[in-house]
Design a protein around this motif. Sequence first.
Motif, mmCIF file in Angstrom:
data_model
loop_
_atom_site.group_PDB
_atom_site.id
_atom_site.type_symbol
_atom_site.label_atom_id
_atom_site.label_comp_id
_atom_site.label_asym_id
_atom_site.label_seq_id
_atom_site.Cartn_x
_atom_site.Cartn_y
_atom_site.Cartn_z
ATOM 1 N N ARG A 43 33.345 94.749 136.828
ATOM 2 C CA ARG A 43 34.627 95.378 136.504
ATOM 3 C C ARG A 43 35.360 95.776 137.782
ATOM 4 N NH1 ARG A 43 38.812 95.269 133.155
ATOM 5 N NH2 ARG A 43 39.803 97.303 132.879
ATOM 6 N N THR A 81 33.578 102.773 132.209
ATOM 7 C CA THR A 81 33.498 101.492 132.928
ATOM 8 C C THR A 81 34.855 100.794 132.921
ATOM 9 O OG1 THR A 81 32.852 100.165 130.977
ATOM 10 C CG2 THR A 81 31.091 101.246 132.215
ATOM 11 N N PRO A 98 24.505 97.974 132.274
ATOM 12 C CA PRO A 98 25.772 98.667 132.581
ATOM 13 C C PRO A 98 26.098 98.675 134.071
ATOM 14 C CG PRO A 98 24.081 100.233 131.866
ATOM 15 C CD PRO A 98 23.552 98.865 131.585
ATOM 16 N N THR A 121 36.861 102.108 135.811
ATOM 17 C CA THR A 121 36.489 101.685 137.166
ATOM 18 C C THR A 121 37.339 100.515 137.642
ATOM 19 O OG1 THR A 121 34.739 100.216 136.324
ATOM 20 C CG2 THR A 121 34.107 102.471 136.917
ATOM 21 N N ALA A 133 35.777 96.949 125.461
ATOM 22 C CA ALA A 133 35.300 98.313 125.719
ATOM 23 C C ALA A 133 35.541 99.215 124.522
ATOM 24 C CB ALA A 133 35.984 98.883 126.959
ATOM 25 N N SER A 147 31.839 103.790 127.728
ATOM 26 C CA SER A 147 32.474 102.481 127.764
ATOM 27 C C SER A 147 33.851 102.562 128.399
ATOM 28 C CB SER A 147 32.574 101.919 126.342
ATOM 29 O OG SER A 147 33.121 100.618 126.339
ATOM 30 N N LEU A 202 27.754 95.496 134.734
ATOM 31 C CA LEU A 202 29.074 95.532 134.108
ATOM 32 C C LEU A 202 30.060 96.273 135.001
ATOM 33 C CD1 LEU A 202 30.564 94.825 131.417
ATOM 34 C CD2 LEU A 202 30.007 97.149 130.665
ATOM 35 N N VAL A 203 29.654 97.390 135.551
ATOM 36 C CA VAL A 203 30.524 98.171 136.429
ATOM 37 C C VAL A 203 30.879 97.374 137.680
ATOM 38 C CG1 VAL A 203 30.658 100.213 137.908
ATOM 39 C CG2 VAL A 203 29.757 100.418 135.589
ATOM 40 N N TYR A 260 38.653 92.928 128.636
ATOM 41 C CA TYR A 260 37.629 93.948 128.867
ATOM 42 C C TYR A 260 37.990 95.238 128.126
ATOM 43 C CZ TYR A 260 34.178 96.726 131.429
ATOM 44 O OH TYR A 260 33.123 97.529 131.761
#
Length: 438
Positions: free
Chosen positions: A119, A56, A112, A59, A32, A53, A115-116, A28
Motif C-alpha cells: 500500500r 492500512t 497485513p 498508509t 478495505a 483495515s 499489505l501495508v 484498495y
Amino acid sequence: MATTSQLRRAVASSYLGSVIEYYDFLLYGTAAALVFNKVFFSSLDPLVGTIASFGTFATGYLARPIGGILFGHYGDRLGRKRMLVISMSVMGLASFLIGVLPTYAQVGWLAPAGLVLLRVLQGISVGGEWGGAVLMSAEHATSRRGLWAGFTNAGAPTGMVLSNLVLTATTAVVGNDALIQWGWRVPFLLSIVLLGIGLFVRLKVDETPVFQAERKRSSAPLVDVLRHHPRTLLLAIGVGLAAFVAQSTLTTYVLSYGVQKGIPRQEILSALTLSSACAIIGILGWSAASDRFGRRPVVLAGAVLMAAYGFALFPLVDNGYVAAALVIGQAVVHPMMYGPLAALYSELFSTGSRYTGASLGYQIAGLGAGLAPLLFAQVQKSSGTGAIPFILAAFCVLTVVCTLVLHETSRTSLTGDGDAELGTGQLASPPRAHGAEA
C-alpha cells in the motif's frame, strides 16, 4: 508551441494513466471497506477490524507526499514523461502483488505487514503520477486549461467505475463467499494487463513544450518551493483538503457504514459505480466552468454546498437512499471542489518547481482522504455518526477561507519564472500567449 495532435495525445495519456493508477489505488479502498477486515484482520472484532483495515488504507495516503517529493524532484529536473512511466510501473506491479498476498489465516501477521508495504508503494506511485499527468495536459494546453487538466482528475472516478465493475462482475460470477475467500484477488491481478496498455500509450507522448523551453531548472525544487512559496503551498493544501475528506467519505466510509446498516453489499457497489460514472461528467463540466467563471468561484460554491450536504448524507443512507446520496454528493457537489484543482495547482508554481509544488500541495491535502475514514470510524465507535457532518463542515470552512485568500489563477501563464506568486500576490499582468486562457 504545442500542436493540437500533441495536446490530444497528452490529454489521452494523462486520462488513461490516471484511470489505471486510480483503478489500482481506489480498488484498495473498496476492498478495505468490504473485504480486507475479514481477510487480513480476521482475528479482530468486526468494527475494530474495519478500523485496522482503514488504517492500512490510510498508509497509502500518508505515502503520497513522499511520492510527490520524489517524483516531483526528478520531474522538474529531468522531465515529466520519464517520471510518469516509472510511477505507472510501480503502481501496476504493487497492485498485482496485492493480488497474490497470503491471508492472515495462512501466514499470520506477515499478511497485513505485506499489505501495508505494498500500500505504501501504491501511495508513492500515485503521489508521483498526479502532478506529472496534470502538467502533461496543462503545459501542452494553450487555451481551456481547466478542461484539459480536468481530464486527469476525471480519471479518478473512471478508475473507480472500472474497479467496481470488475469487483461487481467477480462477485456475480463467484458469489459473496468465494469473493471473501479468493475472488477479491481477481481485480488486483488484472492490474498487470492495464499496466501493459498504459505503458504502450504513455511511451508515445512527447515531453511538454513548456518544460523543454525552460532553461532555469532548479537543482533543488523542494527547497525552492519551501523557501520562496511557503504561503502558496499552505494555501494550496487548505484549498484541497475538504475535497479529499468529502471524496473518501463518499467513496469509502459510506460503503462500510452502509454494510453495517444492513444494506446489501452489491447495492452499495452499484450505487458507488453509478455515482462515480456521473462524477466523470461533473468533474469535466465544473473544470470547464472554471475556465469561464474562474477557479475560485467554482471551488467556493462547492465547499459551501458540501458543508450543508454533509448533514443530509447519513439520513439519506439510513433511510435506504444510498444511490441518491452518492449521486448527489459525488456527481454534483464534490466535483465543484475537485474538478478545478488540477489547473489551479499547476498555476500556482513556476515551471522549475511546478511538478514538486503542485504534487506536494495536492498530496498533502490528499491526506484528508486517507485519514477521514479512519477518523470517522473512530468517532462512530465512540459516539455514533452525529458529529461527522460537523467535522466535514469544518474542513469545508477551511477550504472557503484559503480559497478567498488565494488570488484567481485562471489567467496565469505557465511560461516563464515570474508567475509563481500570481496565485497569492497582486493582479496578474495580461497573460502571455502560450498559457493564456481562451
